[in-house]
Design a protein around this motif. Structure first.
Motif, PDB file in Angstrom:
ATOM      1  N   GLY A   1      11.252  14.808  -1.798  1.00  0.00           N
ATOM      2  CA  GLY A   1      12.613  14.383  -1.515  1.00  0.00           C
ATOM      3  C   GLY A   1      12.821  12.911  -1.830  1.00  0.00           C
ATOM      4  O   GLY A   1      12.134  12.326  -2.667  1.00  0.00           O
ATOM      5  N   PHE A   2      13.752  12.305  -1.137  1.00  0.00           N
ATOM      6  CA  PHE A   2      14.127  10.914  -1.400  1.00  0.00           C
ATOM      7  C   PHE A   2      13.097   9.970  -0.782  1.00  0.00           C
ATOM      8  O   PHE A   2      12.770  10.097   0.385  1.00  0.00           O
ATOM      9  N   PRO A   3      12.558   9.023  -1.553  1.00  0.00           N
ATOM     10  CA  PRO A   3      11.565   8.098  -0.994  1.00  0.00           C
ATOM     11  C   PRO A   3      12.211   7.086  -0.055  1.00  0.00           C
ATOM     12  O   PRO A   3      13.418   6.848  -0.111  1.00  0.00           O
ATOM     13  N   SER A   4      11.410   6.478   0.784  1.00  0.00           N
ATOM     14  CA  SER A   4      11.904   5.450   1.706  1.00  0.00           C
ATOM     15  C   SER A   4      10.923   4.288   1.733  1.00  0.00           C
ATOM     16  O   SER A   4       9.772   4.400   1.268  1.00  0.00           O
ATOM     17  N   GLU A   5      11.368   3.186   2.290  1.00  0.00           N
ATOM     18  CA  GLU A   5      10.503   2.011   2.397  1.00  0.00           C
ATOM     19  C   GLU A   5       9.251   2.319   3.207  1.00  0.00           C
ATOM     20  O   GLU A   5       8.181   1.747   2.957  1.00  0.00           O
ATOM     21  N   SER A   6       9.364   3.241   4.166  1.00  0.00           N
ATOM     22  CA  SER A   6       8.228   3.570   5.030  1.00  0.00           C
ATOM     23  C   SER A   6       7.121   4.316   4.280  1.00  0.00           C
ATOM     24  O   SER A   6       6.032   4.511   4.815  1.00  0.00           O
ATOM     25  N   ASP A   7       7.389   4.728   3.038  1.00  0.00           N
ATOM     26  CA  ASP A   7       6.344   5.347   2.225  1.00  0.00           C
ATOM     27  C   ASP A   7       5.367   4.304   1.688  1.00  0.00           C
ATOM     28  O   ASP A   7       4.368   4.646   1.041  1.00  0.00           O
ATOM     29  N   MET A   8       5.653   3.045   1.948  1.00  0.00           N
ATOM     30  CA  MET A   8       4.779   1.933   1.576  1.00  0.00           C
ATOM     31  C   MET A   8       4.668   0.999   2.770  1.00  0.00           C
ATOM     32  O   MET A   8       5.537   0.967   3.626  1.00  0.00           O
TER      33      MET A   8
ATOM     34  N   ILE B   1       0.836  -1.196   0.000  1.00  0.00           N
ATOM     35  CA  ILE B   1       0.000   0.000   0.000  1.00  0.00           C
ATOM     36  C   ILE B   1       0.876   1.253   0.000  1.00  0.00           C
ATOM     37  O   ILE B   1       1.852   1.347   0.746  1.00  0.00           O
ATOM     38  N   PHE B   2       0.524   2.193  -0.864  1.00  0.00           N
ATOM     39  CA  PHE B   2       1.196   3.489  -0.919  1.00  0.00           C
ATOM     40  C   PHE B   2       0.658   4.360   0.215  1.00  0.00           C
ATOM     41  O   PHE B   2      -0.546   4.613   0.296  1.00  0.00           O
ATOM     42  N   ARG B   3       1.552   4.829   1.085  1.00  0.00           N
ATOM     43  CA  ARG B   3       1.111   5.537   2.287  1.00  0.00           C
ATOM     44  C   ARG B   3       0.656   6.964   1.984  1.00  0.00           C
ATOM     45  O   ARG B   3      -0.455   7.353   2.308  1.00  0.00           O
ATOM     46  N   ASP B   4       1.523   7.773   1.384  1.00  0.00           N
ATOM     47  CA  ASP B   4       1.168   9.166   1.101  1.00  0.00           C
ATOM     48  C   ASP B   4       2.179   9.754   0.113  1.00  0.00           C
ATOM     49  O   ASP B   4       3.242   9.184  -0.127  1.00  0.00           O
ATOM     50  N   TYR B   5       1.846  10.921  -0.428  1.00  0.00           N
ATOM     51  CA  TYR B   5       2.714  11.573  -1.395  1.00  0.00           C
ATOM     52  C   TYR B   5       4.087  11.869  -0.800  1.00  0.00           C
ATOM     53  O   TYR B   5       4.223  12.129   0.398  1.00  0.00           O
ATOM     54  N   VAL B   6       5.096  11.854  -1.653  1.00  0.00           N
ATOM     55  CA  VAL B   6       6.485  11.917  -1.218  1.00  0.00           C
ATOM     56  C   VAL B   6       7.161  13.169  -1.775  1.00  0.00           C
ATOM     57  O   VAL B   6       6.995  13.513  -2.944  1.00  0.00           O
TER      58      VAL B   6
ATOM     59  N   ALA C   1      -0.255   9.266 -14.072  1.00  0.00           N
ATOM     60  CA  ALA C   1      -1.192   9.680 -13.031  1.00  0.00           C
ATOM     61  C   ALA C   1      -0.612   9.268 -11.682  1.00  0.00           C
ATOM     62  O   ALA C   1      -0.017   8.201 -11.548  1.00  0.00           O
ATOM     63  N   SER C   2      -0.770  10.123 -10.690  1.00  0.00           N
ATOM     64  CA  SER C   2      -0.206   9.851  -9.370  1.00  0.00           C
ATOM     65  C   SER C   2      -0.807   8.582  -8.760  1.00  0.00           C
ATOM     66  O   SER C   2      -1.955   8.216  -9.042  1.00  0.00           O
ATOM     67  N   LEU C   3      -0.009   7.940  -7.919  1.00  0.00           N
ATOM     68  CA  LEU C   3      -0.529   6.844  -7.109  1.00  0.00           C
ATOM     69  C   LEU C   3      -1.560   7.400  -6.134  1.00  0.00           C
ATOM     70  O   LEU C   3      -1.559   8.590  -5.808  1.00  0.00           O
ATOM     71  N   THR C   4      -2.418   6.531  -5.648  1.00  0.00           N
ATOM     72  CA  THR C   4      -3.475   6.944  -4.717  1.00  0.00           C
ATOM     73  C   THR C   4      -3.110   6.510  -3.301  1.00  0.00           C
ATOM     74  O   THR C   4      -2.974   5.304  -3.040  1.00  0.00           O
ATOM     75  N   PRO C   5      -2.915   7.471  -2.373  1.00  0.00           N
ATOM     76  CA  PRO C   5      -2.611   7.101  -0.989  1.00  0.00           C
ATOM     77  C   PRO C   5      -3.675   6.169  -0.414  1.00  0.00           C
ATOM     78  O   PRO C   5      -4.875   6.368  -0.626  1.00  0.00           O
ATOM     79  N   GLY C   6      -3.210   5.135   0.281  1.00  0.00           N
ATOM     80  CA  GLY C   6      -4.125   4.165   0.866  1.00  0.00           C
ATOM     81  C   GLY C   6      -4.513   3.039  -0.056  1.00  0.00           C
ATOM     82  O   GLY C   6      -5.258   2.129   0.339  1.00  0.00           O
ATOM     83  N   SER C   7      -4.027   3.072  -1.294  1.00  0.00           N
ATOM     84  CA  SER C   7      -4.314   2.025  -2.276  1.00  0.00           C
ATOM     85  C   SER C   7      -3.017   1.329  -2.689  1.00  0.00           C
ATOM     86  O   SER C   7      -1.926   1.848  -2.463  1.00  0.00           O
ATOM     87  N   PRO C   8      -3.118   0.157  -3.306  1.00  0.00           N
ATOM     88  CA  PRO C   8      -1.905  -0.545  -3.730  1.00  0.00           C
ATOM     89  C   PRO C   8      -1.092   0.257  -4.743  1.00  0.00           C
ATOM     90  O   PRO C   8      -1.659   0.995  -5.559  1.00  0.00           O
TER      91      PRO C   8
ATOM     92  N   ILE D   1       8.093   9.140  -9.948  1.00  0.00           N
ATOM     93  CA  ILE D   1       7.310  10.273 -10.441  1.00  0.00           C
ATOM     94  C   ILE D   1       5.860  10.153  -9.986  1.00  0.00           C
ATOM     95  O   ILE D   1       5.212  11.139  -9.635  1.00  0.00           O
ATOM     96  N   LEU D   2       5.347   8.923  -9.943  1.00  0.00           N
ATOM     97  CA  LEU D   2       3.960   8.684  -9.554  1.00  0.00           C
ATOM     98  C   LEU D   2       3.721   8.939  -8.066  1.00  0.00           C
ATOM     99  O   LEU D   2       2.569   9.022  -7.624  1.00  0.00           O
ATOM    100  N   MET D   3       4.795   9.036  -7.286  1.00  0.00           N
ATOM    101  CA  MET D   3       4.651   9.281  -5.849  1.00  0.00           C
ATOM    102  C   MET D   3       4.457  10.762  -5.524  1.00  0.00           C
ATOM    103  O   MET D   3       4.256  11.121  -4.366  1.00  0.00           O
TER     104      MET D   3
END
Length: 348
Positions: free
Chosen positions: A22-29, A15-20, A74-81, A62-64
C-alpha cells in the motif's frame, strides 16, 4: 576500540524498517546512528565517501516491496540503510581511479558516510561551475532519463505534438524543454495550480493542465491536442495512459519511463484501450536509464552548455538534513515536491 591514529565518527543513517504494502509512510523508515571508522580495508578497492546530497526518486517505492518481478531493481534490506543515488566526496580510497577529495555521484546509502564496495558504478564530477545538487537531477540519473527517453526512444521531429505527464518533476521538466528547443508543440500535466504555472511560465510549455481538475482525461487531451499526440512521455500509467491511447496519432511513439500512479497499489489498474495501439500503429517502448549510462559523456557535452547558456532551467525542492529524508521521499507520492526533490546532508 579504535586503533591508534584511527579516526572514528558518528554516522547518522536512515534505516528501512520493513517491506511495505500500500501507501508508504515516514514510519517505514527511522533515524539511527552508529560509529564508523574512517578507513577502508586494504586490497578491497573500496572507497569511503561523505554524502552531500541524496536523490529522492519514485523508483525507491518499488524497492520497498519484498518481491521484485524484474531484473532491474533489488529490494531494500530491512534493518539496513535506504540506498539510492547521491552526490558525495571521497574521504578515503583504496581504488586507483579515485582519490581523496574527488567529487562523485552514483549509488550510495542514506547516511552521512558510506562505504562503496563497487565504485565502478560511480561517476566522477568534473564540472563544478553548476550546483553540485544538479548531479542528483539534471546532470544525473533524471537528466539522463529525460535525454535518453526523448532523443533516443522517441526519435522526435520538429513540429511534433508532445505530451508529458508528471511534467513538473525531475524528468518531465527537462523533456518539455528539450522538446521546445526542437520546435515541438508541448503540453504537460501536473497536480496543482502552482505546478501548472511553473510549466508555462518557467519551463516554456505551450500549455499545461491540472489533471486533478479534469473529470474526463480523454476530453482534456482532445482539448489540447485536437489533431492528436505524436509523442507521449509516460510517467504516470493507469487512467492517464488509457486516455492517451485514445489520442495518439498514426505512428505515434510512447516512451514508458515510469508509472507512479501504480506503485502504491496492491493490484495495478488495467488498461482498456490497447486496440488503439493497433489502429494507429503506435510504438511503445519501455526503457531503463542504466542502459544508456555508457553515453554519459555525450549527454554532458550536450546538456551542460544548455545550462550555462540559460537555454534550459531546473527547479529543485531541497530538504535540509538527513532526518528529513523520509518525509521528503514520502511527499513524492502525494505531489508535495515542486521540482526535483533533493536532500541536503552536508555542505562540501
Amino acid at each position: 576500540m579504535a586503533a591508534e591514529g584511527e579516526e572514528i565518527v558518528k554516522n547518522k543513517q536512515v534505516i528501512f524498517r520493513d517491506y511495505v504494502t500500500g501507501f508508504p509512510s515516514e514510519s517505514d523508515m527511522y533515524i539511527s546512528s552508529s560509529s564508523l571508522s574512517l578507513k577502508v580495508p586494504g586490497g578491497s578497492k573500496s572507497v569511503l565517501v561523505k554524502n552531500l546530497y541524496l536523490s529522492c526518486d519514485p523508483y525507491l517505492r518499488i524497492l520497498m516491496k519484498e518481491v521484485q518481478i524484474n531484473s532491474v531493481f533489488a529490494s531494500l534490506t530491512p534493518g539496513s540503510p535506504v540506498t539510492g543515488l547521491g552526490v558525495a566526496k571521497v574521504v578515503v580510497s583504496d581504488h586507483p581511479e579515485f582519490k581523496k577529495g574527488d567529487l562523485i555521484w552514483g549509488p550510495t546509502g542514506w547516511e552521512e558516510y558510506s562505504l562503496i564496495k563497487k565504485p565502478e558504478a560511480l561517476f566522477k564530477i568534473h564540472h563544478t561551475d553548476v550546483p553540485l545538487s544538479y548531479y542528483t537531477g539534471i546532470l544525473g540519473m533524471p537528466g539522463m532519463t529525460a535525454w535518453a527517453g526523448f532523443y533516443e526512444v522517441c526519435s522526435p521531429k520538429k513540429g511534433e505534438n508532445v505530451y508529458i505527464s508528471a511534467a513538473s518533476g525531475a524528468v518531465g521538466q527537462l523533456v518539455g524543454q528539450f522538446a521546445k528547443l526542437m520546435g515541438c508543440y508541448v503540453v504537460g500535466s501536473a497536480g496543482s495550480k502552482e505546478k501548472v504555472e511553473l510549466l508555462k511560465n518557467k519551463f516554456g510549455f505551450d500549455e499545461a493542465f491540472n489533471y486533478k481538475e479534469e473529470h474526463d482525461l480523454d476530453a482534456a487531451l482532445k482539448r489540447y491536442f485536437p489533431e492528436g499526440i505524436d509523442i507521449y512521455f509516460e510517467n504516470v500509467g493507469g487512467k492517464m495512459l488509457d486516455a492517451v491511447l485514445l489520442n495518439m496519432r498514426v505512428n505515434g511513439r510512447i516512451a514508458a519511463c515510469g508509472m507512479i500512479s501504480q506503485y502504491n497499489l496492491n493490484q495495478p489498474e488495467g488498461v482498456h484501450n490497447l486496440m488503439h495501439i493497433v489502429y494507429n500503429r503506435v510504438h511503445i517502448k519501455g526503457f531503463v536509464v542504466f542502459d544508456y549510462f555508457d553515453q554519459y559523456s555525450k549527454f554532458i557535452d550536450q546538456v551542460l552548455p544548455m545550462i550555462r547558456e540559460g537555454k534550459i532551467v531546473y527547479v529543485e525542492d531541497i530538504a535540509e538534513g538527513l532526518e528529513n529524508a523520509p518525509q521528503a521521499l514520502i511527499g513524492l507520492f502525494s505531489g508535495k515536491n515542486v521540482g526535483k526533490q533533493v536532500v541536503l546532508v552536508a555542505k562540501e
